[in-house]
Design a protein around this motif. Structure first.
Motif, PDB file in Angstrom:
ATOM      1  N   SER A   1      62.396  71.833  57.115  1.00  0.00           N
ATOM      2  CA  SER A   1      63.661  71.378  57.682  1.00  0.00           C
ATOM      3  C   SER A   1      63.614  69.896  58.015  1.00  0.00           C
ATOM      4  O   SER A   1      64.605  69.174  57.840  1.00  0.00           O
TER       5      SER A   1
ATOM      6  N   SER B   1      60.205  80.590  57.063  1.00  0.00           N
ATOM      7  CA  SER B   1      60.676  80.065  58.336  1.00  0.00           C
ATOM      8  C   SER B   1      60.138  80.886  59.506  1.00  0.00           C
ATOM      9  O   SER B   1      59.130  81.586  59.387  1.00  0.00           O
TER      10      SER B   1
ATOM     11  N   ASP C   1      69.262  77.179  58.158  1.00  0.00           N
ATOM     12  CA  ASP C   1      67.813  77.041  57.953  1.00  0.00           C
ATOM     13  C   ASP C   1      67.485  77.362  56.504  1.00  0.00           C
ATOM     14  O   ASP C   1      67.604  78.508  56.068  1.00  0.00           O
ATOM     15  N   CYS C   2      67.053  76.363  55.765  1.00  0.00           N
ATOM     16  CA  CYS C   2      66.728  76.521  54.350  1.00  0.00           C
ATOM     17  C   CYS C   2      65.711  77.638  54.118  1.00  0.00           C
ATOM     18  O   CYS C   2      65.825  78.403  53.164  1.00  0.00           O
TER      19      CYS C   2
ATOM     20  N   PRO D   1      69.084  71.508  61.414  1.00  0.00           N
ATOM     21  CA  PRO D   1      68.481  72.766  60.969  1.00  0.00           C
ATOM     22  C   PRO D   1      67.653  73.460  62.042  1.00  0.00           C
ATOM     23  O   PRO D   1      66.937  72.824  62.814  1.00  0.00           O
ATOM     24  N   HIS D   2      67.749  74.772  62.029  1.00  0.00           N
ATOM     25  CA  HIS D   2      66.905  75.653  62.837  1.00  0.00           C
ATOM     26  C   HIS D   2      65.500  75.705  62.231  1.00  0.00           C
ATOM     27  O   HIS D   2      65.288  75.397  61.075  1.00  0.00           O
TER      28      HIS D   2
ATOM     29  N   TYR E   1      71.145  75.701  49.681  1.00  0.00           N
ATOM     30  CA  TYR E   1      71.373  74.734  50.751  1.00  0.00           C
ATOM     31  C   TYR E   1      72.240  73.583  50.265  1.00  0.00           C
ATOM     32  O   TYR E   1      73.105  73.091  51.002  1.00  0.00           O
TER      33      TYR E   1
ATOM     34  N   ASN F   1      66.795  67.695  63.931  1.00  0.00           N
ATOM     35  CA  ASN F   1      65.984  68.872  63.631  1.00  0.00           C
ATOM     36  C   ASN F   1      65.463  69.495  64.915  1.00  0.00           C
ATOM     37  O   ASN F   1      65.176  68.792  65.889  1.00  0.00           O
TER      38      ASN F   1
ATOM     39  N   GLN G   1      73.514  74.980  62.076  1.00  0.00           N
ATOM     40  CA  GLN G   1      72.047  74.973  62.151  1.00  0.00           C
ATOM     41  C   GLN G   1      71.405  75.768  61.009  1.00  0.00           C
ATOM     42  O   GLN G   1      70.379  76.406  61.181  1.00  0.00           O
TER      43      GLN G   1
ATOM     44  N   GLU H   1      71.943  79.519  62.389  1.00  0.00           N
ATOM     45  CA  GLU H   1      70.576  79.852  62.001  1.00  0.00           C
ATOM     46  C   GLU H   1      70.483  81.233  61.366  1.00  0.00           C
ATOM     47  O   GLU H   1      69.553  81.492  60.597  1.00  0.00           O
TER      48      GLU H   1
END
Length: 388
Positions: A326, A52, A290-291, A319-320, A300, A338, A288, A263
């Motif tokens: 995402s 990320s 984030d995977c 998602p962040h 997740y 997103n 938010q 996040e």
């Protein structure tokens, strides 16, 4: 199919300036390539991933712990009944002998590995990742379009309100309806002028979100909430430390507008505690997670289950990260929208070159996998870094 080798490299990211806490000069993330013995169009089948955006690279953890565990595992133990590489089995192998807790950079290392595993799996099945996820977890129901908002408004040296306005006008010209800017890096009165400048461009406070990046203590967080109460903002994000659930709960008691955070929540356990103790309002607020920063898809899915059990719709999850993983999760798992970084954090920010934002929404391409190679600048970097 068999994994032949797993490679990692530090991926440099162009910096946008600073938020209220961090100067992003020199920012990197960890990129991963998983090479198999399968071929597509005469080339090895490879899955790509990264940890990320917004945290630093974690190559040491990948090299010394997680990659060796997968490579050392019996190949049969990493395959499912159909003979394909099983991302869940690989995740379990990578996490072997890891103690509970310690959810920090370790979570980003697993996020990078897991993204590459799902990219690989979707490519092996000749489908975009969002379609694979929808088939597995939503009876084939996918969101054909995803709502996206543009994040910018970072603090630039010598910047003024005119530059901020021009930046936001550029996002509107690209097709975005909603934007997010940073607060907390300037005195309150100056930040209010920044917010008013942004609303002047957007025409309505409901199209503007603001993000303090965890900067404030309780009194400052409340002072900002009072000052912003009449703007009708889309949300007030991360007013205090992401793990200070009491602060979040008190802010929620006093700020009537929507709040957002998540996040920097890196595990299903911390997500559960946020929803238990953070005072978040399921009908009003946003999360938010984030995977790519939080252990990847296996954890997740646990987060989504926890949200449902606490009365939260997946539509409250935006998602962040502003990246394609995402975006696939939002489309395939039915999330609310997103983030997007149209002009910053390159080559990762934003989406495939062929995907255009129209009226604040975007459609995903039909290419197999996550589609990192559909960003020309990122493909060039991957080709040069891994030389496969």
């Amino acid at each position: 199919m068999k994994i032949l080798r797993i490679l990692e490299k530090d991926l440099p990211i162009t910096s946008p300036g600073a938020n209220a806490v961090v100067d992003f000069a020199g920012l990197t993330t960890s990129a991963v390539a998983i090479v198999t013995d399968a071929y597509r169009d005469g080339k090895p089948l490879v899955g790509y991933g990264f940890g990320s955006i917004g945290r630093w690279s974690v190559g040491g953890m990948l090299r010394e712990r997680f990659i060796p565990r997968i490579v050392a595992a019996e190949p049969e133990s990493l395959r499912d009944e159909a003979g394909g590489i099983d991302p869940f089995a690989c995740w379990n192998a990578a996490m072997r002998n890891e103690k509970p807790g310690g959810h920090g950079d370790r979570a980003a290392a697993l996020g990078a590995l897991d993204m590459a595993l799902w990219d690989l799996r979707a490519k092996a099945e000749h489908v975009p990742l969002y379609r694979l996820l929808a088939d597995r977890y939503r009876d084939g129901q996918a969101n054909e379009e995803v709502a996206v908002y543009a994040t910018g408004g970072y603090y630039q040296q010598g910047g003024d309100y005119r530059a901020l306005k021009d930046e936001l006008k550029g996002y509107i010209d690209l097709g975005y309806n909603e934007v997010k800017i940073k607060i907390g890096g300037a005195p309150l009165a100056e930040d209010m002028k920044r917010i008013e400048a942004a609303i002047a461009v957007l025409g309505d406070g409901s199209r503007l979100a603001v993000d303090a990046n965890g900067r404030f203590g309780l009194e400052t967080a409340l002072a900002y909430g009072r000052a912003m109460s009449d703007y009708g903002l889309r949300w007030y994000e991360e007013p205090g430390d992401p793990l200070d659930f009491q602060l979040m709960a008190v802010v929620a008691e006093h700020y009537d507008g929507p709040l957002a955070t998540g996040e920097n929540i890196f595990s299903s356990q911390d997500a559960r505690n946020l929803l238990r103790y953070g005072g978040m309002r399921s009908e009003r607020d946003f999360v938010q997670f984030d995977c790519g920063l939080a252990y990847g898809l296996p954890d997740y899915l646990r987060v989504l289950d926890i949200m449902r059990r606490h009365g939260w719709s997946p539509r409250r999850l935006h998602p962040h990260g502003g990246h394609q993983m995402s975006l696939h999760l939002a489309a395939g798992l039915g999330l609310g929208g997103n983030e997007s970084y149209p002009s910053v954090f390159q080559p990762l920010g934003s989406f495939a070159d062929c995907s255009k934002v129209e009226n604040g929404r975007i459609r995903l391409p039909d290419a197999p996998g996550v589609g990192l190679e559909l960003k020309s600048g990122l493909k060039t970097w991957l080709d040069n870094a891994f030389r496969l």
